[in-house]
Write a protein that holds these residues in place. Structure first.
Motif, PDB file in Angstrom:
ATOM      1  N   ASN A 163      22.808 130.592 -74.283  1.00  0.00           N
ATOM      2  CA  ASN A 163      22.392 132.000 -74.303  1.00  0.00           C
ATOM      3  C   ASN A 163      22.137 132.529 -72.883  1.00  0.00           C
ATOM      4  O   ASN A 163      21.018 132.900 -72.525  1.00  0.00           O
ATOM      5  N   ILE A 164      23.179 132.563 -72.073  1.00  0.00           N
ATOM      6  CA  ILE A 164      23.035 132.925 -70.669  1.00  0.00           C
ATOM      7  C   ILE A 164      24.171 133.858 -70.258  1.00  0.00           C
ATOM      8  O   ILE A 164      25.304 133.744 -70.759  1.00  0.00           O
ATOM      9  N   GLU A 165      23.868 134.776 -69.380  1.00  0.00           N
ATOM     10  CA  GLU A 165      24.899 135.670 -68.838  1.00  0.00           C
ATOM     11  C   GLU A 165      25.755 134.906 -67.833  1.00  0.00           C
ATOM     12  O   GLU A 165      25.265 134.002 -67.136  1.00  0.00           O
ATOM     13  N   LEU A 166      27.002 135.326 -67.731  1.00  0.00           N
ATOM     14  CA  LEU A 166      27.939 134.592 -66.888  1.00  0.00           C
ATOM     15  C   LEU A 166      27.540 134.624 -65.418  1.00  0.00           C
ATOM     16  O   LEU A 166      27.643 133.604 -64.722  1.00  0.00           O
TER      17      LEU A 166
ATOM     18  N   GLN B  68      26.865 131.433 -62.982  1.00  0.00           N
ATOM     19  CA  GLN B  68      27.569 131.193 -61.715  1.00  0.00           C
ATOM     20  C   GLN B  68      26.586 130.962 -60.566  1.00  0.00           C
ATOM     21  O   GLN B  68      26.820 130.130 -59.695  1.00  0.00           O
ATOM     22  N   GLN B  69      25.476 131.694 -60.581  1.00  0.00           N
ATOM     23  CA  GLN B  69      24.447 131.470 -59.564  1.00  0.00           C
ATOM     24  C   GLN B  69      23.872 130.060 -59.658  1.00  0.00           C
ATOM     25  O   GLN B  69      23.651 129.396 -58.634  1.00  0.00           O
ATOM     26  N   ILE B  70      23.652 129.595 -60.895  1.00  0.00           N
ATOM     27  CA  ILE B  70      23.130 128.238 -61.090  1.00  0.00           C
ATOM     28  C   ILE B  70      24.128 127.210 -60.582  1.00  0.00           C
ATOM     29  O   ILE B  70      23.759 126.251 -59.888  1.00  0.00           O
ATOM     30  N   ALA B  71      25.402 127.400 -60.898  1.00  0.00           N
ATOM     31  CA  ALA B  71      26.438 126.461 -60.463  1.00  0.00           C
ATOM     32  C   ALA B  71      26.531 126.400 -58.943  1.00  0.00           C
ATOM     33  O   ALA B  71      26.600 125.313 -58.351  1.00  0.00           O
ATOM     34  N   ASN B  72      26.538 127.554 -58.289  1.00  0.00           N
ATOM     35  CA  ASN B  72      26.602 127.576 -56.827  1.00  0.00           C
ATOM     36  C   ASN B  72      25.364 126.935 -56.207  1.00  0.00           C
ATOM     37  O   ASN B  72      25.452 126.234 -55.188  1.00  0.00           O
ATOM     38  N   ARG B  73      24.196 127.171 -56.845  1.00  0.00           N
ATOM     39  CA  ARG B  73      22.962 126.572 -56.322  1.00  0.00           C
ATOM     40  C   ARG B  73      22.996 125.049 -56.435  1.00  0.00           C
ATOM     41  O   ARG B  73      22.548 124.332 -55.535  1.00  0.00           O
ATOM     42  N   LEU B  74      23.564 124.552 -57.550  1.00  0.00           N
ATOM     43  CA  LEU B  74      23.676 123.103 -57.712  1.00  0.00           C
ATOM     44  C   LEU B  74      24.555 122.495 -56.614  1.00  0.00           C
ATOM     45  O   LEU B  74      24.221 121.452 -56.040  1.00  0.00           O
TER      46      LEU B  74
ATOM     47  N   VAL C 265      33.003 126.142 -56.995  1.00  0.00           N
ATOM     48  CA  VAL C 265      32.884 126.460 -58.417  1.00  0.00           C
ATOM     49  C   VAL C 265      34.074 127.321 -58.820  1.00  0.00           C
ATOM     50  O   VAL C 265      34.393 128.301 -58.143  1.00  0.00           O
ATOM     51  N   THR C 266      34.707 126.950 -59.926  1.00  0.00           N
ATOM     52  CA  THR C 266      35.837 127.718 -60.440  1.00  0.00           C
ATOM     53  C   THR C 266      35.534 128.158 -61.868  1.00  0.00           C
ATOM     54  O   THR C 266      35.087 127.345 -62.703  1.00  0.00           O
TER      55      THR C 266
END
Length: 387
Positions: free
Chosen positions: A307-310, A314-320, A376-377
């Protein structure tokens, strides 16, 4: 049934339960709850035996103070065993407060044992309060077994109610209570107290068995090295979401450690294991508490964000990616400069099948690998009805 006979049978039953619990403790000394509960059975038997002596020429110190003190200790030992199965943190400060409360109860008993009504009132309310605390601990237990924990909690609350009723009877017959004990009307509360205590002693050992079962279940669901969800459990949770929440969007991530084989070959598998555990820890801390991450291959991980906005995903992925790059530059004294690559896709379960969604996320990961890594892609799904 004849009351003395019933009491004798109850005391013998508690002795047998205590003996059984002591045997369990000898076989499993790490489970100290068995020791506490075995001692609680012994204290209960001694306390009831002492209270029965109120009808005889026995000093009030023994038949009232000692009897009620051991009944209070019975409840305290039950609580000590329950703490091991609760989310309650028994810190040093809380231990000190608990000891202070127990000392106050003991002092109240000691200074009131010359008054049969007062010492009975203090003893009943003290034990009632302790069983209310026990019901609270069970409510905050680590188990998700509503039938069992609900039954045990009900027994504790009922036990407290019985003792409060006993205290009310004492107040109502205050002037008629002597050293022979409680008024005749309280015989039913006494029987209830004895019966509920015995039932509690019978049910408590199941908590330890539930704990063992829970531990085995967790081990079967976790990866041994990283402690993340293993492949089987991860995909079972994904399938569960697909079935139960088909209209709730999720974001799937496929994550791979870059050049991991080279790390193993150059620095050894020991360093590789350290890297895997460290990356898993970084990613776990970087996700929301209700998201799920699993290790599904050697150096490959999968994440489902519920239940998350895209754009947030993407911010979470880039932060990881950034956190892994910054924190994993040096591993075990070696300059490794470890990074990760991520492929991700947003999915509405009602419109896409699981294997199709993961295939797109995996293709996006492949693109990240071949476009410089540490990137991230975002993949795109064709919306088709899931079967």
């Amino acid at each position: 049934m004849h009351l003395p006979t019933l009491i004798v049978i109850t005391l013998l039953t508690n002795l047998l339960i205590g003996f059984y619990l002591s045997i369990l403790y000898r076989r499993r000394p790490k489970d100290k709850c068995f020791k506490y509960w075995a001692l609680s059975c012994g204290c209960f038997v001694f306390g009831i035996s002492a209270s029965v002596s109120r009808g005889y020429d026995v000093p009030a110190f023994f038949s009232f103070f000692v009897a009620d003190f051991f009944l209070i200790v019975t409840a305290v030992l039950v609580l000590l065993g329950l703490i091991r199965f609760s989310r309650f943190r028994f810190t040093k400060a809380k231990r000190q407060r608990s000891i202070a409360i127990l000392c106050l109860m003991t002092l109240a008993l000691f200074f009131s044992y010359h008054s049969p009504a007062l010492v009975t009132l203090v003893g009943s309310l003290s034990v009632a309060m302790l069983f209310i605390a026990g019901a609270w601990l069970i409510r905050h237990s680590v188990f998700n077994e509503p039938i069992y924990t609900g039954t045990l909690q009900f027994i504790f609350i009922l036990h407290s109610v019985v003792l409060i009723v006993q205290a009310a009877l004492v107040c109502f017959h205050w002037d008629n209570i002597n050293y022979s004990g409680l008024p005749d009307q309280a015989i039913y509360t006494l029987l209830s107290h004895v019966t509920l205590t015995t039932l509690t002693a019978l049910l408590l050992p199941w908590l330890s068995f539930l704990k063992l079962e829970r531990s085995l279940t967790i081990k079967s669901q976790r990866d041994g090295l990283t402690k993340l969800a293993n492949r089987t459990f991860f995909f079972s949770q994904v399938e569960r979401h697909w079935l139960q929440y088909p209209q709730v969007k999720v974001v799937l991530m496929m994550i791979d450690i870059d050049h991991f084989k080279e790390i193993n070959d150059k620095f050894g598998h020991h360093v590789g294991d350290i890297a895997l555990k460290a990356v898993a820890d970084i990613m776990s801390k970087g996700l929301r508490s209700h998201d799920l991450i699993g290790r599904i291959g050697g150096e490959e991980f999968a994440v489902i964000l519920y239940n998350i906005e895209l754009d947030v995903a993407q911010q979470i992925a880039n932060r990881l990616c950034n956190q892994v790059m910054k924190q994993m530059a040096v591993i075990d004294g070696h300059n490794i400069n470890l990074t990760i690559s991520i492929g991700m896709v947003q999915v509405l379960p009602a419109r896409n099948q699981i294997h199709g969604a993961f295939k797109v996320a995996d293709e996006a990961l492949y693109h990240s690998k071949h476009s410089g890594r540490n990137t991230v892609t975002l993949g795109q799904l064709n919306e088709v009805s899931s079967e």
